[in-house]
Design an enzyme around this catalytic site. Sequence first.
Site, mmCIF file in Angstrom:
data_model
loop_
_atom_site.group_PDB
_atom_site.id
_atom_site.type_symbol
_atom_site.label_atom_id
_atom_site.label_comp_id
_atom_site.label_asym_id
_atom_site.label_seq_id
_atom_site.Cartn_x
_atom_site.Cartn_y
_atom_site.Cartn_z
ATOM 1 N N GLN A 114 0.818 -1.208 0.000
ATOM 2 C CA GLN A 114 0.000 0.000 0.000
ATOM 3 C C GLN A 114 0.854 1.261 0.000
ATOM 4 O O GLN A 114 0.455 2.282 -0.573
ATOM 5 C CB GLN A 114 -0.923 -0.011 1.226
ATOM 6 C CG GLN A 114 -2.159 0.866 1.087
ATOM 7 C CD GLN A 114 -3.229 0.227 0.215
ATOM 8 O OE1 GLN A 114 -3.552 -0.930 0.376
ATOM 9 N NE2 GLN A 114 -3.773 1.008 -0.688
ATOM 10 N N LYS A 129 -2.699 -1.038 6.658
ATOM 11 C CA LYS A 129 -3.665 -2.095 6.364
ATOM 12 C C LYS A 129 -4.163 -2.672 7.678
ATOM 13 O O LYS A 129 -3.466 -2.626 8.705
ATOM 14 C CB LYS A 129 -3.025 -3.211 5.522
ATOM 15 C CG LYS A 129 -4.028 -3.993 4.683
ATOM 16 C CD LYS A 129 -4.506 -3.217 3.468
ATOM 17 C CE LYS A 129 -5.463 -4.044 2.623
ATOM 18 N NZ LYS A 129 -5.853 -3.346 1.390
ATOM 19 N N ASP A 169 -11.983 -4.056 2.034
ATOM 20 C CA ASP A 169 -11.104 -5.002 1.348
ATOM 21 C C ASP A 169 -11.907 -6.298 1.285
ATOM 22 O O ASP A 169 -13.139 -6.273 1.455
ATOM 23 C CB ASP A 169 -9.778 -5.181 2.109
ATOM 24 C CG ASP A 169 -8.703 -5.883 1.276
ATOM 25 O OD1 ASP A 169 -8.094 -5.228 0.428
ATOM 26 O OD2 ASP A 169 -8.503 -7.097 1.468
ATOM 27 N N SER A 380 -10.657 6.373 -3.030
ATOM 28 C CA SER A 380 -10.779 6.604 -1.597
ATOM 29 C C SER A 380 -10.148 7.945 -1.221
ATOM 30 O O SER A 380 -10.674 8.690 -0.388
ATOM 31 C CB SER A 380 -10.108 5.485 -0.804
ATOM 32 O OG SER A 380 -10.917 4.329 -0.775
#
Length: 448
Positions: A114, A129, A169, A380
Amino acid sequence: MALKNKYLIDLLETVKKRNQGEPEFIQAVTEVIETLEPVIEKRPDLVEAGVLDRLVEPERQIVFRVPWVDDNGKVQVNRGFRVQFNSAIGPYKGGIRLHPSVYIGIIKFLGFEQVFKNSLTTLPMGGGKGGSDFDPKGKSDGEVMRFCQSFMTELCKHIGADTDVPAGDIGTGAREIGYMFGQYKRLRNEFTGVLTGKGLTYGGSLARTEATGYGLCYFTNEMLKANGKSFEGKTVVISGSGNVAIYATEKATALGAKVVALSDSNGYIYDPDGIDLACVKQLKEVERKRIKEYVSTHPNATYTEGCKGIWTIKCDIALPCATQNEIDGESAAILVKNGCWCVSEGANMPSTPEAINTYLANGILYGPAKAANAGGVATSGLEMSQNSERLSWTFEEVDAKLHGIMVSIFNACDSAAKEYGMEGNYMAGANIAGFLKVAEAMKAQGCV
């Protein structure tokens, strides 16, 4: 790829020793370190600043108990995680995965990926995460709500609109995000953009549901154009049947391709006439049924138990959108043998190192996950911007911004690969372009 730089060899050995029993994380770090060798040779200042030593170590790892009560009144206990990996360019940003396979190694691998993905979007977002080994499948709405409320009761102590902004997710959809947001609001007594992927009635963004799948196709289309190709008239195989797969199917079809296969965790369907997306949406988004139900209304379609066989279907373009390491060396070799000439990743790290080596050795156009599936987190980021401004943009506005971001991501990968003598290797280009932005920010901020 064999490393020659002693500093990188020693660094990788340290990572392996510190993170034993976490193969996914070690795999992700190895892939990045191997492609950064030419950068390190050219930029010894980054070694002196200890940038890479810090980059492979999360800033913070949070593990916590999640007790909840099932419909029978029995107490259940799961384990929750949040890894805040790197905040050099912005607040931590990354999804929450709810799946029985979740453990700290999975969350660390996803958080590490990420960091680079968020850097590539050009938006000010760091990498993080989270997740839990809770399985929402087969649970009632009440059970899911009680789990989400318990999960957020602890997580709320560590997140915030300018600190860490989680999202969805695998296993975390609109329902779960809603329950988590409601609990955060109740506990903190504030209405902020602390989560993304929210419902449209309380701060969500149009096009967020479609974003990862659409973005995958925008990136892939740009990669195809740069190599004199297109989606038009091509046969496409897509794994998965969640949001990413569904909307990749929708956009690939709109770009002129025929998608012939989709899957879920039990097996896959093959429809030589082309996937009837309206039927898949009804099954997966409305009825929450298994993909095998598709064949009951489509006589020419077939269903096969098990997922691996989906990569034996002949195609021009493969878009893995299910889970990590779903394409191994054997499956990659079959794709090549059957004439596949493009693989672009909608899932996180869906190809094993052996598969990637097979792609590169056979000249397959390869779009790596951290670049190709960045559309979800990019949107996002756009949702965060809308929340900060107390505004809501139209679908067309968000989609246009998403398209522009994905084109810029491809161009960044392409340029970095060329600059460091690896033209056409978009995996190396993505790693290098994503790394350099984070590295410069880390160096500028000193040893923190």
